[in-house]
Design a protein around this motif. Sequence first.
Motif: not given
Length: 453
Positions: A168-190
Amino acid sequence: MELKDLYITPFYLAIIYIVAYQLRPAVTNVYTKKYFIPALTVKVVGAIALGVLYHTLYGGDTNNYYRQAGIVYHAFGDSFAAGWELVTTSGDVTPAISKYTNQLTWFGRGNNEYFVIRVAAVFALLSFNTYTVIALMFAAITFSGMWVMYMTFAKIRPQVYKELATAVFFLPSVFFWGSGLLKDSLCLGALGWLLYSFYRGAIERRNMLRCLLTGASAVGIIFAMKIYILLAFMPPALLWVFNENSSKIRNTAVRWLSKPLFLGVGIFVALYAFTQLAAADERFNVDNIGAQSKLTSDYLQQVSAKEQGSGYNIGVQDGTIGSMVKLAPQAVVVSLFRPFLWEARNPTMALSALEALYFLVLTIRILWRVGLIKTFSAISQVPVLTLCFVFSLIFAISVGISSGNFGTLVRYKIPLMPFYLSGLYILQSIAMPMTKVRTKHLITSSSTQMART
């Protein structure tokens, strides 16, 4: 990024960690506590790293979101009413906001990107329009969804809480692309909150009203940005709820009689949601899905031609559902196991290739140890495995066919990665269970913690 990022960001970062340390006792147990701060930290690092990379080398979406959120932020400075209207508007242009909407490239009814601008503009008000702080706020709210996703999986299968933290947390692609100011972050959290709401409300049947409101909010957030995530997630999620509830009926006759009812309700809800979506957006009409996928794939392949070899081709699409079905196996392979190492053309692709190799090796290793027959039997009998693998496969097919470009694929596929890897670890633990004493302690502790959240 500006000079103010350097002296404002540490102050907000301190606030985030103070709040995190205060919340940690309420949302962790003795086994998961040690992952809470490290998991938050990788989200913070990912948000900052993405900002640095895009501001220094690439440019792109995150910069555009920030610039356009800045327009809304300055509108608040001119007139709070105008700024608030820009945040809450349904897409209509009024005289009060027209001079600002003329500057907003992504403004308009049904524009997916504008939702991100709304959220970023609110965070800009709270942070003096500081890019890094806005990114950290995106990371924090995304982390909340990822944490409840982790705790849901850990409650279902506490024997593999360590491995689930990695998934859930420590895959590099997930915490890189899924953390910042992008749509992907909000979608992943939701998506994490949606999973939690299904489990807590529909399966455990606790805090049902709160879960209904939380789930509806999560659906609204995803719907506003990436509808295809809902199309991929809802059918297996409804099947998951059906399987979990039917398995709790002890009387065999009643269980078998109730199955058609549960299944019928699930199919009706899924079909109703899909038809409503198709009526609202012609891109999701059954007759148009294939054509839309081909259009998206062709466009991204044209973009990849300018990016020196980041594209891929899994076959010819003719814009029909039939061609999508034929390309489904190749799409699954490209989404889960590519790019291969020799296909990497830059550092970010190389990182994605290493992850894909890890997925490939782990998949082969677990399938070898568990066996194909036992694997398919477990997936069909264990509801959470059905959810993880059916969602992963549906999502892999959709993004694998429509992307055509490794650069975009690595971002598009991050919602499936925690589910697929969690499914692998849970499958492995079922095939090779831990000792009964250890399992009992883990289940008891996990149940106590989830009762508090």
